[in-house]
Design a protein around this motif. Sequence first.
Motif, short mmCIF file in Angstrom:
data_model
loop_
_atom_site.label_atom_id
_atom_site.label_comp_id
_atom_site.label_asym_id
_atom_site.label_seq_id
_atom_site.Cartn_x
_atom_site.Cartn_y
_atom_site.Cartn_z
N TRP A 139 0.77 -0.75 0.04
CA TRP A 139 0.16 -0.43 0.21
C TRP A 139 0.69 1.50 0.24
CZ3 TRP A 139 -5.27 -0.15 -0.75
CH2 TRP A 139 -6.10 -1.31 -0.15
N MET A 140 0.50 2.53 -0.79
CA MET A 140 1.26 3.56 -1.02
C MET A 140 0.35 4.94 -1.12
SD MET A 140 2.82 3.40 -4.46
CE MET A 140 2.09 3.31 -6.06
N VAL A 141 0.93 6.17 -0.37
CA VAL A 141 -0.03 7.34 -0.93
C VAL A 141 0.78 7.84 -2.15
CG1 VAL A 141 -0.04 9.16 0.52
CG2 VAL A 141 -0.41 7.26 1.93
N VAL A 142 -0.05 8.38 -2.87
CA VAL A 142 1.01 9.07 -3.75
C VAL A 142 0.50 10.88 -3.56
CG1 VAL A 142 0.69 9.31 -6.36
CG2 VAL A 142 0.64 6.59 -5.73
N ASP A 143 1.27 11.45 -3.47
CA ASP A 143 0.89 13.10 -3.85
C ASP A 143 0.76 13.03 -5.43
OD1 ASP A 143 0.69 13.75 -0.84
OD2 ASP A 143 2.69 12.33 -0.83
N ARG A 144 0.12 13.87 -6.06
CA ARG A 144 0.27 13.85 -7.19
C ARG A 144 -1.15 14.75 -7.90
NH1 ARG A 144 -4.38 11.28 -10.39
NH2 ARG A 144 -6.07 10.93 -9.12
N HIS A 145 -0.92 15.60 -8.97
CA HIS A 145 -1.58 16.08 -9.25
C HIS A 145 -2.51 15.56 -10.17
CE1 HIS A 145 -3.08 20.00 -10.91
NE2 HIS A 145 -2.20 21.23 -10.74
N THR A 146 -3.70 16.21 -9.85
CA THR A 146 -5.18 15.87 -11.08
C THR A 146 -4.86 16.15 -11.91
OG1 THR A 146 -6.79 16.85 -10.02
CG2 THR A 146 -6.68 14.65 -8.96
N VAL A 147 -4.73 17.62 -12.65
CA VAL A 147 -5.11 17.51 -13.57
C VAL A 147 -3.43 17.57 -15.29
CG1 VAL A 147 -5.31 19.10 -15.65
CG2 VAL A 147 -5.76 19.35 -13.01
N THR A 148 -2.82 17.23 -14.31
CA THR A 148 -1.23 16.89 -15.06
C THR A 148 -1.03 15.57 -14.89
OG1 THR A 148 0.77 17.38 -13.58
CG2 THR A 148 -0.09 19.58 -14.68
N HIS A 149 -1.41 15.49 -14.39
CA HIS A 149 -0.91 13.73 -13.62
C HIS A 149 0.05 13.70 -14.03
CE1 HIS A 149 -4.48 12.17 -15.48
NE2 HIS A 149 -4.56 12.94 -16.32
N GLU A 150 0.71 14.63 -12.79
CA GLU A 150 2.25 14.54 -12.37
C GLU A 150 1.98 13.75 -11.28
OE1 GLU A 150 5.96 17.76 -10.72
OE2 GLU A 150 4.19 18.72 -11.61
N ILE A 151 3.31 12.87 -10.56
CA ILE A 151 3.29 12.71 -9.62
C ILE A 151 4.59 13.08 -9.12
CG2 ILE A 151 3.51 9.95 -8.05
CD1 ILE A 151 1.62 10.07 -10.42
N HIS A 152 3.87 13.79 -7.31
CA HIS A 152 5.04 13.97 -6.50
C HIS A 152 6.03 13.59 -5.65
CE1 HIS A 152 3.34 18.48 -8.06
NE2 HIS A 152 2.15 17.79 -7.66
N ALA A 153 4.45 12.39 -5.34
CA ALA A 153 5.90 11.41 -4.55
C ALA A 153 4.81 10.59 -4.29
CB ALA A 153 5.93 12.05 -3.53
N THR A 154 6.17 9.31 -3.82
CA THR A 154 5.02 8.13 -3.32
C THR A 154 6.21 7.08 -2.35
OG1 THR A 154 7.02 6.51 -5.19
CG2 THR A 154 4.10 6.84 -5.63
N THR A 155 5.07 6.72 -1.37
CA THR A 155 5.39 6.88 0.44
C THR A 155 4.99 5.81 0.66
OG1 THR A 155 5.97 9.31 1.34
CG2 THR A 155 6.08 8.10 1.82
N PRO A 156 5.10 4.99 1.14
CA PRO A 156 4.71 3.38 1.86
C PRO A 156 3.35 3.30 2.69
CG PRO A 156 6.08 2.85 1.73
CD PRO A 156 6.97 4.27 1.46
N ALA A 157 2.35 3.37 3.01
CA ALA A 157 1.48 4.22 3.61
C ALA A 157 1.08 3.64 5.04
CB ALA A 157 -0.05 3.54 3.39
N ARG A 158 2.43 2.93 5.46
CA ARG A 158 3.18 3.27 7.08
C ARG A 158 3.97 4.46 7.26
NH1 ARG A 158 6.00 -2.70 6.52
NH2 ARG A 158 4.06 -3.10 5.99
N GLU A 159 4.33 4.59 6.52
CA GLU A 159 5.36 5.74 6.78
C GLU A 159 4.60 7.04 6.11
OE1 GLU A 159 9.02 4.69 4.93
OE2 GLU A 159 8.73 2.87 4.91
N ALA A 160 3.98 7.25 5.51
CA ALA A 160 2.97 8.80 4.82
C ALA A 160 2.58 9.80 6.29
CB ALA A 160 2.22 7.98 4.44
N LYS A 161 2.77 10.72 6.65
CA LYS A 161 2.65 12.33 7.85
C LYS A 161 0.47 11.90 7.09
CE LYS A 161 6.87 13.67 8.49
NZ LYS A 161 7.47 14.13 9.21
N ARG A 162 0.25 11.93 8.26
CA ARG A 162 -1.63 12.50 7.92
C ARG A 162 -1.20 13.75 8.33
NH1 ARG A 162 -4.80 7.96 10.23
NH2 ARG A 162 -3.48 6.03 9.68
#
Length: 86
Positions: A63-86
């Motif tokens: 499982w991972m958390v993906v920080d992305r832009h919904t219009v440009t589809h640019e991926i800013h970061a991918t982080t394992p879900a257990r390590e992602a800050k809320r």
Amino acid sequence: MRLTCPHCGERDLREFTYRGHALALSRPSEGADPQEWDDYLHNRDNPAGDTRDLWYHGPCGGWMVVDRHTVTHEIHATTPAREAKR
């Protein structure tokens, strides 16, 4: 679109399953109004811009958390879900 699995590296989008917004939803109480349940189950924001999403990578079961832009589809970061800050 390609996503980078924190465990497997860059992969094709077809290996992943989108599971929704990464922020926790507040579940209504058992006796809540039907409209509250309808909103909880069916209605989500659909932002145009930056978002944080929860994705599942089938081949490795990660499982991972993906920080992305919904219009440009640019991926800013991918982080394992257990390590992602809320």
